[in-house]
Design an enzyme around this catalytic site. Sequence first.
Site, PDB file in Angstrom:
ATOM      1  N   SER A 116      -1.894   0.407   2.677  1.00 54.34           N
ATOM      2  CA  SER A 116      -2.864   1.303   2.057  1.00 54.34           C
ATOM      3  C   SER A 116      -4.222   0.621   2.035  1.00 54.34           C
ATOM      4  O   SER A 116      -4.316  -0.615   2.048  1.00 54.34           O
ATOM      5  CB  SER A 116      -2.436   1.625   0.620  1.00 54.34           C
ATOM      6  N   TYR A 120       0.048  -1.860  -7.113  1.00 51.96           N
ATOM      7  CA  TYR A 120       0.107  -1.202  -5.797  1.00 51.96           C
ATOM      8  C   TYR A 120      -0.742  -1.950  -4.769  1.00 51.96           C
ATOM      9  O   TYR A 120      -0.317  -2.171  -3.630  1.00 51.96           O
ATOM     10  CB  TYR A 120      -0.377   0.237  -5.947  1.00 51.96           C
ATOM     11  N   LYS A 131       0.740  -3.624  -1.397  1.00 53.31           N
ATOM     12  CA  LYS A 131       0.308  -3.188  -0.071  1.00 53.31           C
ATOM     13  C   LYS A 131      -0.414  -4.299   0.690  1.00 53.31           C
ATOM     14  O   LYS A 131      -0.363  -4.350   1.924  1.00 53.31           O
ATOM     15  CB  LYS A 131      -0.571  -1.941  -0.193  1.00 53.31           C
TER      16      LYS A 131
END
Length: 267
Positions: free
Chosen positions: A145, A158, A162
């Site tokens: 991401s 997150y 990622k």
Amino acid sequence: MGTLDGKVAVVSGSGRGIGREIALRLASEGASVVVNDLDEEPAQQTSADITAAGGTAVVCAGSVVEEGFAERFVATAVDSFGGLDIIVNNAGYTWDSVIQKMTDEQWDTILDVNLKAPFRILRAAQPYFKTHPVDHHRKVVNVSSTSGFYGNAGQANYGAAKAGVIGLTKTMAKEWGRYKVNVNAVAFGFVLTRMTEVTAADNTTLEIDGRAIRVGMNPDRAAMAATTIPFGRPGTPREAAGAVYLLCTPDADYINSQCIVVDAGRV
């Protein structure tokens, strides 16, 4: 003739959204696909849609973080279709908070699904790749991401996961070159999915693995994102799937250890 005729692919998190579009695209190009989702029903629907379109698919439902799932995922491909050529580590979701409000459970859960699960799936595939060499290049595409590339407020868990996916990708590209396996990643920007098509102001939650996860972007941030994308709009799941498909084709045989940012040039 499809570009992926005779190939066997596993796509995690392919019952919905981007993962579903990846599975449909690979199947449309001739790959036999193992469809996975946390929930049985959407996985079966994707599989049925592939079959209805003339493709071939089976379902391996369940959570990618469960003990033994990775081995079952790989075995489903080998037992059902006689091989494994393409791995797409797509399953994942967000559970956001600023760091002072983020619990250990939030951190561990998001690291597990977005980073540990891909690690386990690749580890489970290694014995098969080692003992069953092929004369073509196998492909791994890990989904990262832009949060892992550039960071994003409220996503310490997150973003870290990622970013770790990119490190995992680059490491496995070096380890698996001897097996003729290309290992690359894509880093998606603003793509409309069930996680992003609502705003945080709606207070929408999704039940994921027994937890009520609040989803949606900050309305101001969503509006700003749309205006800073050169095309003036977020991407679609189908467009996101196209980037993954490109890295699965023979034309990508000499592309290795890369992370392609798929955000329409926003950053």
